[in-house]
Enzyme design. Structure first.
Site, PDB file in Angstrom:
ATOM      1  CG  ASP A 302     -29.331  21.221 -37.771  1.00 29.46           C
ATOM      2  OD1 ASP A 302     -29.803  20.250 -37.156  1.00 29.46           O
ATOM      3  OD2 ASP A 302     -28.844  21.139 -38.904  1.00 29.46           O
ATOM      4  CD  GLU A 349     -27.945  18.235 -33.824  1.00 25.80           C
ATOM      5  OE1 GLU A 349     -27.392  17.216 -33.343  1.00 25.80           O
ATOM      6  OE2 GLU A 349     -27.690  18.695 -34.946  1.00 25.80           O
ATOM      7  CG  ASP A 403     -33.160  14.497 -38.824  1.00 26.54           C
ATOM      8  OD1 ASP A 403     -33.900  14.739 -39.798  1.00 26.54           O
ATOM      9  OD2 ASP A 403     -32.163  15.176 -38.543  1.00 26.54           O
TER      10      ASP A 403
END
Length: 512
Positions: A302, A349, A403
């Site tokens: 992430d 990511e 998200d």
């Protein structure tokens, strides 16, 4: 320097908490195993989950009490009953919680009590055949488990006086040796309960992982780049973080203002002291990666761009606007990790403000990047790279992620209020989407699924909400909001044979 070859395949993104069941939250029990069988029947090869640690602030899997521990709320209570640690009457206290979403406060109260009761039954029965396995587990995980269990026991002790470890009494806050010894003795029963919960979580997870392996399904996990300030990690390794003498952050993480937020995002996680980490050979990070690679087959990193450069915000700032870019540990960090772990099956990511330097770092180590089809048709600066004609093979292509809105929700809502888009921007986005994808009446979720599956990207991932054609009510997270997130669950019976067959037809058609 390619680390891992990602074979052409596809999978589903679904967090464990979103599974159905009668105890208020998805868990590692029968519904998880049934989902594995649905994946196999549907021709899927990957199950992607969000971070599995014990959730703290906002119930977010990206704000954890530990980067190493598992979330006790995910423990299957029926398994505890099967072991004779709980009764059927005990389980009835967990019945009646909502089935379509997670009410975290209620779930925490019920499940913590029942897991504690099971732990007491286990720990007071010296004749149990698995007591030796428990001892072995505690010994083999002592490097993080001892600190985590003490941390959680202290948090429980202080719960009515201070919510964050930096507000504890000074000796235990700064981990004076005498204080640590005293608190370990003082809270010994509670510490053992937390250790039992980890023992049970990990053995239930191992059964689920073995079930996946039996069907040829890989699990993709998720490592948040930052850890929560209120965590066992920061408390036990304060030297690795930007803290003052009282243990409070002096600089925190976030991202600058962009297309989606005029003031940026202020995450509040303490920033790392990368120089101190490097002096130790990045030992804490290596052990963190090692632990994750025991849980998962693949790992999503992430906020990968933070390893190249991160947005540093003063701890007293009210928004992220006053931050600045600071260089991260870069390639030297990953070279050190690679030398120790050899193989790094990581997905980067690389969404947000991405520079050539970030992409150079990702390409040097052969980490596939990510693309979200939902962002391909508007004003997002990355939009052109998200269009399938610009895909590379070394890519994980998503219809959407955790998200953003579901595909159906994005398509049917006004979209105004989530970003700086005007009504005219949204109309143009919809027109461009129709023209590019060449569809009229076909359900938009299946158009998106077919598009990423047909693309040249080696890996295609679809959130289960898109498979189920759910709208904004099934959205998992709205960044920048503090409540109401991470709650969605799908209902029993939703995974039909027709859905499975439709997915299998698509993966067969496009060689996934």
């Amino acid at each position: 320097m390619k680390e891992t070859t990602f074979a052409r395949s596809s999978g589903i993104l679904l967090h464990i908490t979103s599974l159905p069941g009668s105890h208020g939250i998805g868990d590692l029990g029968s519904s998880a195993h049934e989902f594995v069988e649905f994946l196999a029947a549907s021709g899927q090869k990957i199950w992607q989950v969000l971070p599995l640690g014990p959730t703290g602030y906002g119930d977010s899997p990206y704000q954890l009490f530990s980067a190493f521990a598992g979330n006790p709320l995910l423990i299957d209570l029926k398994s505890l009953r099967g072991q004779g640690l709980l009764s059927s009457l005990d389980l009835e206290t967990a019945v009646g919680l909502p089935e379509d979403h997670v009410e975290y406060a209620d779930v925490i109260e019920v499940k913590q009590g029942l897991v504690g009761k099971a732990a007491y039954a286990f720990l007071t029965d010296a004749a149990r055949a698995d007591r030796e396995a428990f001892g072995d587990f505690c010994q083999s995980h002592a490097d993080w488990l001892d600190d985590y269990a003490l941390f959680m026991a202290c948090k429980n002790f202080y719960k009515n006086a201070a919510s964050v470890w930096s507000d504890w009494a000074l000796p235990i806050r700064r981990r004076d040796a005498g204080a640590v010894k005293d608190w370990r003795e003082r809270l010994a029963p509670q510490i053992e309960i937390h250790k039992f919960a980890q023992f049970e979580f990990f053995r239930q997870w191992e059964k689920l992982k073995a079930h996946c392996q039996g069907y040829g399904i890989s699990i993709m996990g998720d490592i948040p780049i930052y850890v929560a300030h209120d965590s066992a990690d920061v408390w036990s390794h304060p030297e690795l973080f930007r803290l003052d003498e009282l243990g409070r952050p002096t600089a925190v993480a976030g991202v600058p203002p962009d297309y989606f937020s005029a003031t940026g995002q202020l995450w509040g996680n303490p920033l790392y002291r990368w120089d101190v980490s490097a002096a130790s050979g990045h030992r804490w990070w290596i052990e963190r990666f090692r632990a994750s690679l025991k849980l998962f087959d693949l790992v999503r990193l992430d906020h990968f761009r933070g390893f190249e450069a991160y947005w540093e915000i003063p701890a007293d700032a009210s928004t992220a606007q006053s931050g600045k870019w600071v260089k991260g540990p870069g390639a030297d960090f990953f070279r050190t990790v690679k030398a120790e772990l050899k193989t790094l099956p990581f997905v980067a990511e690389n969404l947000g403000v991405i520079t050539p330097e970030v992409e150079a770092l990702r390409n040097e180590f052969g980490f596939p990047g990510m693309s979200l089809l939902q962002f391909a048709f508007g004003n997002d600066p990355q939009g052109p790279s998200f269009r399938p004609h610009n895909y590379s093979r070394e890519l994980v292509a998503y219809t959407g992620g955790h998200d953003n809105d579901t595909t159906v929700g994005w398509w049917t809502s006004s979209g105004i209020g989530e970003s700086t888009r005007s009504a005219e921007d949204i109309r143009k986005e919809r027109d461009f989407t129709r023209a590019y994808l060449g569809f009229e009446d076909e359900p938009v979720n299946w158009v998106f699924i077919r598009t990423v599956m047909a693309s040249v990207a080696n890996t295609a991932i679809v959130p289960l909400q898109d498979v189920l054609a759910l709208g904004s009510e099934a959205r998992m997270n709205l960044p920048g909001t503090l409540s109401g997130n991470w709650r969605w669950r799908f209902k029993p019976g939703a995974l039909t044979k027709d859905l499975s067959e439709r997915l299998r037809e698509i993966v067969t058609l496009y060689d996934r």
